[in-house]
Scaffold this active site. Sequence first.
Site, PDB file in Angstrom:
ATOM      1  N   ARG A 255       0.856  -1.196   0.000  1.00 52.51           N
ATOM      2  CA  ARG A 255       0.000   0.000   0.000  1.00 52.51           C
ATOM      3  C   ARG A 255       0.891   1.245   0.000  1.00 52.51           C
ATOM      4  NH1 ARG A 255      -0.682   2.426   4.692  1.00 52.51           N
ATOM      5  NH2 ARG A 255      -0.911   0.745   6.182  1.00 52.51           N
ATOM      6  N   HIS A 259      -2.732   4.306   5.567  1.00 51.51           N
ATOM      7  CA  HIS A 259      -3.893   3.399   5.683  1.00 51.51           C
ATOM      8  C   HIS A 259      -5.184   4.109   5.265  1.00 51.51           C
ATOM      9  CE1 HIS A 259      -6.556   0.334   7.255  1.00 51.51           C
ATOM     10  NE2 HIS A 259      -7.143   1.244   8.007  1.00 51.51           N
ATOM     11  N   TYR A 268       5.405   4.585  11.289  1.00 52.68           N
ATOM     12  CA  TYR A 268       5.688   3.142  11.294  1.00 52.68           C
ATOM     13  C   TYR A 268       6.416   2.638  10.047  1.00 52.68           C
ATOM     14  CZ  TYR A 268       1.252   3.120   8.674  1.00 52.68           C
ATOM     15  OH  TYR A 268       0.256   3.372   7.761  1.00 52.68           O
TER      16      TYR A 268
HETATM   17  C1  LIG Z   1     -12.784  -6.321  13.913  1.00 46.53           C
HETATM   18  C2  LIG Z   1     -12.035  -5.053  13.611  1.00 46.53           C
HETATM   19  N1  LIG Z   1     -10.970  -4.721  14.360  1.00 46.53           N
HETATM   20  C3  LIG Z   1     -10.288  -3.587  14.091  1.00 46.53           C
HETATM   21  C4  LIG Z   1     -10.698  -2.763  13.078  1.00 46.53           C
HETATM   22  C5  LIG Z   1      -9.913  -1.492  12.765  1.00 46.53           C
HETATM   23  N2  LIG Z   1      -9.221  -1.683  11.490  1.00 46.53           N
HETATM   24  C6  LIG Z   1      -9.704  -1.150  10.355  1.00 46.53           C
HETATM   25  S1  LIG Z   1      -8.786  -1.538   9.047  1.00 46.53           S
HETATM   26  C7  LIG Z   1      -7.705  -2.422   9.970  1.00 46.53           C
HETATM   27  C8  LIG Z   1      -6.497  -3.076   9.346  1.00 46.53           C
HETATM   28  C9  LIG Z   1      -6.872  -4.155   8.429  1.00 46.53           C
HETATM   29  O1  LIG Z   1      -5.736  -4.600   7.741  1.00 46.53           O
HETATM   30  P1  LIG Z   1      -5.816  -5.592   6.545  1.00 46.53           P
HETATM   31  O2  LIG Z   1      -6.954  -6.545   6.744  1.00 46.53           O
HETATM   32  O3  LIG Z   1      -4.489  -6.200   6.355  1.00 46.53           O
HETATM   33  O4  LIG Z   1      -6.233  -4.698   5.310  1.00 46.53           O
HETATM   34  P2  LIG Z   1      -5.544  -3.357   4.751  1.00 46.53           P
HETATM   35  O5  LIG Z   1      -6.279  -2.213   5.409  1.00 46.53           O
HETATM   36  O6  LIG Z   1      -4.103  -3.407   5.081  1.00 46.53           O
HETATM   37  O7  LIG Z   1      -5.797  -3.360   3.288  1.00 46.53           O
HETATM   38  C10 LIG Z   1      -8.069  -2.403  11.302  1.00 46.53           C
HETATM   39  C11 LIG Z   1      -7.329  -3.072  12.384  1.00 46.53           C
HETATM   40  C12 LIG Z   1     -11.837  -3.130  12.332  1.00 46.53           C
HETATM   41  N3  LIG Z   1     -12.277  -2.397  11.325  1.00 46.53           N
HETATM   42  N4  LIG Z   1     -12.485  -4.296  12.603  1.00 46.53           N
END
Ligand SMILES: Cc1ncc(C[n+]2csc(CCOP(=O)(O)OP(=O)(O)O)c2C)c(N)n1
Length: 346
Positions: A255, A259, A268
């Site tokens: 990415r 985020h 980070y």
């Molecule tokens: C159950 C839950 N815990 C925490 C969050 C907060 N949160 C939103 S996006 C995210 C990271 C997700 O990472 P990933 O699945 O690897 O996808 P990326 O955003 O890197 O594409 C988190 C922890 C959430 N939305 N749902």
Amino acid sequence: MAVTTRPGSATRHASLGLSLDDLKGMYRYVLMTRLVSERILQLNRMGRTPFGAGTDGHEAAQIGAAWCIQRGKDWTVPYYRDMGVAFVLGFSALDEFRGVLAKATDPNSGGRAFLNMFSSPKDRILSRSVLVGTEFPHAVGLALALKLRKEPFIVFAFGGDASTSPGDFHEAANFASVHKLPVVFVIENNLLAISTRIEKQTAVKDIAEKAAAYAMPGFVADGMDLLDSYEKTKLASDHARAGKGPSLVELKCYRYQPHTSDDDDSRYRTKQEVEQWRARDPVKGAFAYLLAAGVSEQDLESIRAKLADEIEQAIAQAESEPDPRPEDAATHVYAADAPLPDGTRA
Ligand SMILES: Cc1ncc(C[n+]2csc(CCOP(=O)(O)OP(=O)(O)O)c2C)c(N)n1
């Protein structure tokens, strides 16, 4: 994508059964996804959109995988970063900006939900919540319904690397495998879950290894490479279409943007790390491959120019449209004839 620059020298697409028209179509979506994603961040910095979640770096993974979906027949459960998947399935730039700008015309929720909660019954896109991993049991439920109804279609369930950590993923994978359900778990591994690095997220080297626990195939693709993403997702989807049950495809990507527009990624990761990955930019890789496959530079420029125009028109159009009305806040939240929590009816 390993390419040589001599026109006509790139033939990998043909061995995968893809025509030059397929390649041009794929490239259009790759570029559209990048250009829209960049504009969303710019508009956010100008104070014109409240929030954005960039897709930059995921384009080849998303378009390569989405090219395996039979539009309007297979079901898709995209996650919030899957703008490119939604575009391939029929969403327009205007649809996206209507959502990003939270307009009443937003096709997903009438401008009342988080952005990128893609939803379209006619395109067989299941709306999901923003909660990470919750899409998988729903996707497997869809696959069970397809199997019970003897519909010859399959389900694509998308998520990020972190979505394979919660129990939802494991329960869904286990159930899908026990019942040999036609589902492909497509995992876009960008090495980060907001600020949490992959080593702190999971102990396996490849997310695809998790498939072994559920006796299903696991495929690893270079998610920065359009054709590798297509090839591995095709293997997985052929497996499901043949009635052999689920599988998992891991698309390794990166990415480029923070985020979300609210995230400070300098806390980070280093700029050097991002620059190293930019050297493998999937949009540039796709561009170079198309040139080597024999598509002319003028053709590629004309695709870019048309998209740029379409995107600016979409922004202007969406900005001119009305915001949702406060009195519509409960629409589609409660059944039309059900009493509201205060006892009144909508
Ligand atoms: C159950 C839950 N815990 C925490 C969050 C907060 N949160 C939103 S996006 C995210 C990271 C997700 O990472 P990933 O699945 O690897 O996808 P990326 O955003 O890197 O594409 C988190 C922890 C959430 N939305 N749902």
